[in-house]
Motif scaffolding. Structure first.
Motif, PDB file in Angstrom:
ATOM      1  N   GLN B  56      14.203   7.342  76.876  1.00 28.28           N
ATOM      2  CA  GLN B  56      14.286   6.137  76.192  1.00 28.28           C
ATOM      3  C   GLN B  56      12.786   5.353  76.245  1.00 28.28           C
ATOM      4  O   GLN B  56      12.421   4.394  76.855  1.00 28.28           O
ATOM      5  CB  GLN B  56      15.142   5.344  77.055  1.00 28.28           C
ATOM      6  CG  GLN B  56      16.723   5.634  76.855  1.00 28.28           C
ATOM      7  CD  GLN B  56      17.508   4.976  77.572  1.00 28.28           C
ATOM      8  OE1 GLN B  56      17.580   4.684  78.848  1.00 28.28           O
ATOM      9  NE2 GLN B  56      18.664   4.598  76.939  1.00 28.28           N
ATOM     10  N   PHE B  57      12.049   5.863  75.348  1.00 27.39           N
ATOM     11  CA  PHE B  57      10.435   5.366  75.263  1.00 27.39           C
ATOM     12  C   PHE B  57      10.599   4.407  74.121  1.00 27.39           C
ATOM     13  O   PHE B  57       9.534   3.811  73.577  1.00 27.39           O
ATOM     14  CB  PHE B  57       9.864   6.465  74.752  1.00 27.39           C
ATOM     15  CG  PHE B  57       9.224   7.527  75.687  1.00 27.39           C
ATOM     16  CD1 PHE B  57       9.912   7.553  76.807  1.00 27.39           C
ATOM     17  CD2 PHE B  57       7.890   8.091  75.673  1.00 27.39           C
ATOM     18  CE1 PHE B  57       9.206   8.418  77.871  1.00 27.39           C
ATOM     19  CE2 PHE B  57       7.321   8.983  76.399  1.00 27.39           C
ATOM     20  CZ  PHE B  57       8.040   9.064  77.702  1.00 27.39           C
ATOM     21  N   TYR B  58      11.737   3.764  73.847  1.00 26.78           N
ATOM     22  CA  TYR B  58      11.924   2.982  72.736  1.00 26.78           C
ATOM     23  C   TYR B  58      10.975   1.566  72.577  1.00 26.78           C
ATOM     24  O   TYR B  58      10.641   1.319  71.494  1.00 26.78           O
ATOM     25  CB  TYR B  58      13.484   2.732  72.468  1.00 26.78           C
ATOM     26  CG  TYR B  58      14.090   3.928  72.471  1.00 26.78           C
ATOM     27  CD1 TYR B  58      13.978   4.817  71.483  1.00 26.78           C
ATOM     28  CD2 TYR B  58      15.270   4.073  73.194  1.00 26.78           C
ATOM     29  CE1 TYR B  58      14.771   5.848  71.335  1.00 26.78           C
ATOM     30  CE2 TYR B  58      15.950   5.187  73.243  1.00 26.78           C
ATOM     31  CZ  TYR B  58      15.903   6.088  72.435  1.00 26.78           C
ATOM     32  OH  TYR B  58      16.389   7.104  72.284  1.00 26.78           O
ATOM     33  N   GLY B  59      10.896   1.048  73.810  1.00 24.30           N
ATOM     34  CA  GLY B  59      10.187  -0.247  73.834  1.00 24.30           C
ATOM     35  C   GLY B  59       8.611  -0.303  73.818  1.00 24.30           C
ATOM     36  O   GLY B  59       8.116  -1.139  74.303  1.00 24.30           O
ATOM     37  N   LYS B  60       8.010   0.607  73.733  1.00 21.59           N
ATOM     38  CA  LYS B  60       6.473   0.933  73.708  1.00 21.59           C
ATOM     39  C   LYS B  60       5.571  -0.487  73.543  1.00 21.59           C
ATOM     40  O   LYS B  60       4.999  -0.774  74.492  1.00 21.59           O
ATOM     41  CB  LYS B  60       5.981   2.213  73.217  1.00 21.59           C
ATOM     42  CG  LYS B  60       5.275   1.731  71.840  1.00 21.59           C
ATOM     43  CD  LYS B  60       4.499   3.179  71.636  1.00 21.59           C
ATOM     44  CE  LYS B  60       3.839   2.578  69.813  1.00 21.59           C
ATOM     45  NZ  LYS B  60       3.021   3.757  69.485  1.00 21.59           N
TER      46      LYS B  60
END
Lengths: 261, 386
Positions: B56-60
């Protein structure tokens, strides 16, 4: 065609006995010349722009590759670039279309052979982008040779011509070429163009229209499946005839497999 | 197709439903909830061999403000990065370490993370190419590598952008075994599913194209509208989840605190292909229409439809009713190997649900908002025209 005469000094320098102008003058003039009893294609290029440079680069890179005219010599003469290239005896495919109509084996065999010729080029990330009957020559042996890499594109380089202005042959162009989407040009563009050629050869007419406007109209909506009367030709064409390149065969092997009967 | 449990909050319900009731086939561990010690959690041990992990790297880009959950427990996670470190090289390195981490942990399916907030398609394509190059050189035997495609809403509604991404994903040089696809649907207020036909069409096209090109596909954070997508193509893994945030990909989850308040929850009805608010069950019962929407052969449904049941969204049976129903539906659909037969089957299910809604109205039950039929006619039209 504007006739251009070669000077005596030029003829002497290149040891030319006879010559015949084969293609119009302008940026590039092509002659068929006799040198020491052998026919050779001689190209005189006034200004080597990026397009011609790329064509030369591809000729050099694939100089020994069967199915592409061999580059014999390249040199500068009085400020022009002169290229001597293997001359292919035979006929343009455009002159032989009648011999292919209704012959699925002959059509798909040609598609296979052209695929084999282009395979290393595609693998090296080049695209021909202008495949049409006029650019496929059938040798006296019956084998094809692919000509004119003038608008070929190296996919990893920045493109030189905006897709909308490239001098391609519209009747054999792909949807992404019509739509000016240069970011979608790839080996799968050549797949599409080859399928147009296959259809033209087998059926005797073009699949999407006989004018640029008709074809452009065809490419505004999903393409209907073609039905030629030959299952294998249909399978080949329908696998390639997709507006979205992502839906055409992904691997060259898949293209080649579709040519088997 | 493997029905895959998304393991988030209260993931013991998913594991129990698998072990005790044979619901689902595979598991997706979420890094946000379970953190780096996921493999020491007693509840997860039995299912680790049948699982994969979404890091879950979604919010970089909002990592400074991110609601990190347990994401920062992973030393390579961008949730740990400060603003001055934000470079594409930094993020590519994070991705490479994420791959290595999963290999070292023994996962057979490696989910290569990707960033939701790559605004430009060119950035997405560039990341895919860079990571593909890395995987081509470092691929381990016996592992499958799935690249994440996190479709932001502004991309999935634009078919030209979708094609640019698919064009890259299906190039001859691609060495991934498959794609982990998630999509920001953005349903309207008081709706749980999107009714945007552009999303249905483009997302279906993504799955169809990837399958035609012989990639394995994972539909992650799927809601029950996976039914429509599955109607037209095979999907190798479709996730199911208990809470709404496990069935809906929404970047806000990674940037804002979304702790849920109290709710009575919803009853998923296979006959309506919809979630009905618990409050609406009263009028259904009073007007004698409950049997019309009742799930058959479903012990959880039997429990929660008993008169006097104290409804609460945090009760296991409320959620397990959905898990069992959707598991059955998805398996029944995917069991139809012939895709034209499969589509007809789903069209029959949709028509039957529309008819049931009509019958309810004929009997004076008018369901509205998310309980109502706001989605089935769109599905019907879409399936008929696709």
């Amino acid at each position: 065609m504007r006739s251009i005469a070669l000077s005596d000094s030029f003829l002497e320098y290149f040891k030319i006995d006879n010559y015949l102008q084969a293609a119009p003058g302008g940026q590039k003039t092509v002659f068929i010349v006799d040198i020491e009893g052998k026919k050779i294609a001689l190209k005189i290029i006034k200004t080597v722009d990026e397009r011609l440079e790329r064509e030369i680069k591809i000729s050099e890179k694939y100089a020994t590759h069967i199915g592409i005219p061999s580059l014999i010599r390249k040199e500068e003469y009085n400020g022009d670039t002169v290229i001597l290239e293997e001359y292919i005896e035979g006929h343009d495919l455009s002159e032989l279309i009648d011999q292919f109509v209704g012959d699925e084996k002959k059509v798909l065999d040609l598609m296979y052979r052209v695929g084999i010729i282009l395979q290393p080029i595609w693998l090296d990330r080049y695209v021909h982008r202008d495949l049409k009957p006029h650019n496929i020559r059938i040798c006296s042996s019956g084998l094809p040779v692919v000509l004119d890499f003038g608008i070929a594109r190296a996919l990893d380089d920045d493109t030189i011509t905006a897709a909308g202005t490239q001098p391609l042959s519209w009747l054999y162009a792909s949807p992404e070429q019509y739509h000016g989407k240069k970011e979608l040009i790839s080996y799968r563009t050549d797949f599409f163009c080859l399928a147009i050629i296959a259809y033209r050869l087998f059926v005797g007419r073009l699949p999407f229209g006989e004018s640029r406007d008709e074809v452009a109209e065809s490419f505004t909506k999903p393409l209907a499946k073609v039905s030629t009367g030959s299952t294998v030709v249909d399978n080949f064409c329908n696998a390639m005839f997709h507006i979205n390149p992502s839906q055409r065969p992904r691997k060259i092997e898949a293209y080649l497999n579709l040519t088997s009967i | 197709m493997k029905v895959t449990h998304v393991l988030g909050h209260n993931s013991n319900w998913n594991v129990e439903s698998y072990l005790q009731h044979d619901i689902g086939d595979f598991f997706l561990i979420t890094a946000f909830t379970h953190g780096a010690r996921f493999d020491t959690k007693k509840g997860l041990l039995p299912i680790l061999p049948f699982s994969m992990i979404d890091l879950q790297f979604y919010g970089k880009k909002t990592s400074g403000d991110i609601t990190k959950g347990s994401l920062s427990e992973f030393p390579f996670h961008p949730a740990n990065c400060s603003d001055e470190e934000v470079t594409s090289i930094y993020f590519d390195n994070c991705l490479k370490q994420a791959i290595k981490y999963q290999e070292d942990k023994g996962f057979k399916n490696i989910i290569i993370p990707h960033f939701y907030e790559n605004e430009e398609v060119s950035d997405i394509v560039s990341t895919i190419k860079n990571i593909n190059h890395h995987v081509a050189k470092n691929k381990l035997d016996g592992r499958k590598y799935f690249m994440t495609l996190a479709f932001a809403n502004h991309i999935i509604i634009d078919k030209a952008k979708v094609e640019e991404i698919l064009f890259c994903c299906t190039d001859m040089d691609i060495c991934f075994d498959g794609y982990f696809v998630t999509c920001e649907n953005k349903p309207e207020t008081r709706k749980k599913l999107t009714t945007d036909i552009k999303i249905l069409r483009n997302l279906s096209n993504v799955f169809k194209t990837l399958k035609i090109q012989q990639f394995e596909t994972i539909y992650a954070y799927a809601n029950w509208d996976a039914i429509v997508i599955l109607a037209q193509t095979d999907i190798d893994y479709v996730t199911i989840g208990t809470y709404e945030n496990l069935r809906k990909f929404d970047i806000v989850r990674f940037t804002e605190d979304q702790s849920g308040g109290g709710s009575k929850g919803y009853y998923f009805s296979e006959k309506l292909l919809n979630m009905v608010k618990a409050n609406d069950l009263t009028s259904l019962r009073d007007l004698g229409q409950l049997d019309r929407i009742k799930n058959e052969r479903n012990i959880f449904s039997d429990i929660i439809l008993r008169r006097g049941y104290d409804w609460n969204i945090h009760k296991p049976d409320v959620n397990k009713n959905y898990l069992l129903s959707i598991n059955r539906l998805l398996h029944a659909i995917s069991a139809k190997a012939d895709l034209s037969e499969r589509k007809k089957y789903v069209q029959t299910l949709v028509q039957s649900a529309i008819d049931t809604y009509n019958e309810l109205e004929n009997n004076y039950v008018y369901l509205d908002n998310e309980s109502g039929n706001y989605h089935l006619n769109i599905w019907k039209s879409y399936l008929a025209s696709s």
